[in-house]
Motif scaffolding. Sequence first.
Motif, PDB file in Angstrom:
ATOM      1  N   ALA A 146     -42.241 -55.110  -2.702  1.00 23.05           N
ATOM      2  CA  ALA A 146     -40.752 -55.300  -2.316  1.00 23.05           C
ATOM      3  C   ALA A 146     -40.421 -56.385  -1.287  1.00 23.05           C
ATOM      4  N   ALA A 147     -41.513 -56.988  -0.533  1.00 23.56           N
ATOM      5  CA  ALA A 147     -41.606 -57.866   0.249  1.00 23.56           C
ATOM      6  C   ALA A 147     -41.034 -59.205  -0.286  1.00 23.56           C
ATOM      7  N   GLY A 151     -38.454 -60.444   2.084  1.00 21.43           N
ATOM      8  CA  GLY A 151     -39.030 -61.584   3.053  1.00 21.43           C
ATOM      9  C   GLY A 151     -40.010 -61.199   4.249  1.00 21.43           C
ATOM     10  N   SER A 152     -39.993 -60.076   4.771  1.00 20.17           N
ATOM     11  CA  SER A 152     -40.783 -59.454   5.819  1.00 20.17           C
ATOM     12  C   SER A 152     -40.714 -60.237   7.178  1.00 20.17           C
ATOM     13  N   PRO A 153     -39.439 -60.386   7.201  1.00 13.49           N
ATOM     14  CA  PRO A 153     -39.473 -61.553   8.862  1.00 13.49           C
ATOM     15  C   PRO A 153     -40.104 -60.750   9.887  1.00 13.49           C
ATOM     16  N   ALA A 160     -45.178 -61.754   1.809  1.00  8.91           N
ATOM     17  CA  ALA A 160     -43.775 -61.986   0.964  1.00  8.91           C
ATOM     18  C   ALA A 160     -43.582 -62.982  -0.092  1.00  8.91           C
ATOM     19  N   ALA A 161     -43.838 -64.363   0.371  1.00  3.93           N
ATOM     20  CA  ALA A 161     -43.939 -65.369  -0.182  1.00  3.93           C
ATOM     21  C   ALA A 161     -44.802 -65.511  -1.607  1.00  3.93           C
ATOM     22  N   VAL A 187     -45.210 -54.175 -11.155  1.00  3.04           N
ATOM     23  CA  VAL A 187     -44.302 -53.206 -10.322  1.00  3.04           C
ATOM     24  C   VAL A 187     -44.319 -53.836  -8.827  1.00  3.04           C
ATOM     25  N   ARG A 188     -43.209 -53.480  -8.235  1.00  2.00           N
ATOM     26  CA  ARG A 188     -42.864 -53.832  -6.855  1.00  2.00           C
ATOM     27  C   ARG A 188     -43.097 -52.518  -5.976  1.00  2.00           C
ATOM     28  N   PRO A 189     -44.018 -52.146  -5.489  1.00  3.50           N
ATOM     29  CA  PRO A 189     -43.928 -51.049  -4.549  1.00  3.50           C
ATOM     30  C   PRO A 189     -43.458 -51.261  -3.267  1.00  3.50           C
TER      31      PRO A 189
END
Length: 250
Positions: A146-147, A151-153, A160-161, A187-189
Amino acid sequence: MTTKQVMIITGASRGIGAATARCAAARGYAVAVNFARDEGAAARVTSELTALGVEALAVRADVSRQDEVRRLFETVDAELGAVTVLVNNAGVVDRQCRVDAMDEERLLRMFSMNVVGSFLCAREAIRRMSTRYGGTGGCIVNVSSAAARLGSPGEYVDYAAAKGAIDTFTLGLAREVAAEGIRVNAVRPGIILTDIHASGGDPARAERLAPHLPMQRAGTADEVAEAIVWLASPAASYTTGAIVDVTGGR
């Protein structure tokens, strides 16, 4: 299953990879448990699988290294048979920090493991699965995060990138090999209860964030594994280029 199904899972000695190995074995897959360092953990997972009555094999390989990826697939060819499912799960995070504190070594490691490794493993899988090369088809499931869309700022924008690259890779590769008998999905955990948070320097992260999630709890590795194995199964036979969020609504 009427024909032998062989699944290679990268980074399968712990967390989501190990859960996927157990889930796949319960459905009759022969499983190759790839690991990079922890031979003991990989051996324990393999023992669990063989106790279920399936073939299982632990193979050490750093998936960011081309020669080791080749050896991984050649070992599976010789000992389990032709791969029919690849799960690109191996990946790394690093200590939480801002972009202005990241150095070249960290960035190269992040993209080598999370992106280059997935490309190299997919390349070897395609050469075995694709009807273009005389194969009978197969499935690739990439593990994103999900990042990629959050973006995980302030934590790990680099991770994330890298996972954003995996999303794009999934979409492009799915279209590239769709006519060759290969389905490619991801899949996007979201926030999952695994030790990856400790690797990022915040072992209590899942518990801390859980009350703020729409479902008000973190997910489990088993819940992600179920989605992965479904995407690999005949039940998803008309699904390719899909990215399935397993995020509790986040």
